[in-house]
Design a protein around this motif. Structure first.
Motif, PDB file in Angstrom:
ATOM      1  N   ALA A 174      -8.716   9.834 -10.157  1.00 44.85           N
ATOM      2  CA  ALA A 174      -9.086   8.465 -10.524  1.00 44.85           C
ATOM      3  C   ALA A 174      -8.060   7.465 -10.007  1.00 44.85           C
ATOM      4  CB  ALA A 174      -9.217   8.351 -12.041  1.00 44.85           C
ATOM      5  N   GLY A 175      -6.784   7.815 -10.108  1.00 44.49           N
ATOM      6  CA  GLY A 175      -5.734   6.914  -9.638  1.00 44.49           C
ATOM      7  C   GLY A 175      -5.829   6.643  -8.148  1.00 44.49           C
ATOM      8  N   THR A 176      -6.189   7.668  -7.383  1.00 40.46           N
ATOM      9  CA  THR A 176      -6.359   7.475  -5.940  1.00 40.46           C
ATOM     10  C   THR A 176      -7.483   6.488  -5.666  1.00 40.46           C
ATOM     11  OG1 THR A 176      -5.530   9.688  -5.493  1.00 40.46           O
ATOM     12  CG2 THR A 176      -6.854   8.654  -3.766  1.00 40.46           C
ATOM     13  N   TRP A 177      -8.602   6.627  -6.364  1.00 41.38           N
ATOM     14  CA  TRP A 177      -9.722   5.706  -6.161  1.00 41.38           C
ATOM     15  C   TRP A 177      -9.384   4.294  -6.620  1.00 41.38           C
ATOM     16  CZ3 TRP A 177     -13.283   6.207  -2.796  1.00 41.38           C
ATOM     17  CH2 TRP A 177     -13.654   7.476  -2.375  1.00 41.38           C
ATOM     18  N   VAL A 178      -8.608   4.170  -7.679  1.00 43.71           N
ATOM     19  CA  VAL A 178      -8.171   2.837  -8.121  1.00 43.71           C
ATOM     20  C   VAL A 178      -7.288   2.202  -7.057  1.00 43.71           C
ATOM     21  CG1 VAL A 178      -6.731   1.624  -9.812  1.00 43.71           C
ATOM     22  CG2 VAL A 178      -8.441   3.280 -10.581  1.00 43.71           C
ATOM     23  N   LEU A 179      -6.395   2.977  -6.465  1.00 42.91           N
ATOM     24  CA  LEU A 179      -5.538   2.445  -5.401  1.00 42.91           C
ATOM     25  C   LEU A 179      -6.354   2.039  -4.176  1.00 42.91           C
ATOM     26  CD1 LEU A 179      -2.488   4.859  -5.576  1.00 42.91           C
ATOM     27  CD2 LEU A 179      -2.513   2.422  -6.132  1.00 42.91           C
ATOM     28  N   VAL A 180      -7.343   2.835  -3.821  1.00 40.29           N
ATOM     29  CA  VAL A 180      -8.209   2.487  -2.686  1.00 40.29           C
ATOM     30  C   VAL A 180      -8.972   1.199  -2.985  1.00 40.29           C
ATOM     31  CG1 VAL A 180     -10.264   3.209  -1.395  1.00 40.29           C
ATOM     32  CG2 VAL A 180      -8.409   4.820  -1.782  1.00 40.29           C
TER      33      VAL A 180
END
Length: 117
Positions: free
Chosen positions: A80-86
């Motif tokens: 989820a954190g990766t998608w939030v950063l993207v």
């Protein structure tokens, strides 16, 4: 093969004056701020993951939240954190970097028109 240097070839870009344009400097500053900020968040997120699994494996495996082991929550947080950063990067690209990029393109085009006349 031509022996002329790139600065003497007609139509070749000379980057030093372009890099000094205030609009281009602002674009570089904004891009650096976004990539540095989001990069630091990504490093912190991944570091927390590594620290959690390296030093607290029993804690993450034995404890649950809502019936799900904490280890799965940590793994999900990486996803989820990766998608939030993207999402944040694309959002900031449109709202914060793109206006500066547009201004830099206009300034470079204006500079080219002045030098062409």
């Amino acid at each position: 093969m031509s022996t002329e240097s790139p600065t003497t070839v007609p139509g070749a870009a000379v980057w030093s004056p372009i890099l000094a344009l205030p609009e281009f400097v602002e674009l570089r500053r904004r891009r650096r701020a976004v990539t540095t900020g989001l990069g630091l968040v990504a490093i912190a997120l991944f570091s927390a993951f590594l620290v959690g699994f390296a030093y607290f494996p029993e804690f993450l495996g034995d404890n649950t939240a809502f019936g799900i082991p904490l280890s799965l929550w940590v793994v999900f947080s990486q996803f989820a954190g990766t998608w939030v950063l993207v999402f944040a990067y694309f959002r900031l690209s449109r709202t914060y970097i793109e206006p500066a990029a547009d201004a830099a393109v206009r300034a470079i085009a204006h500079r080219d028109q002045e030098h062409a006349s």
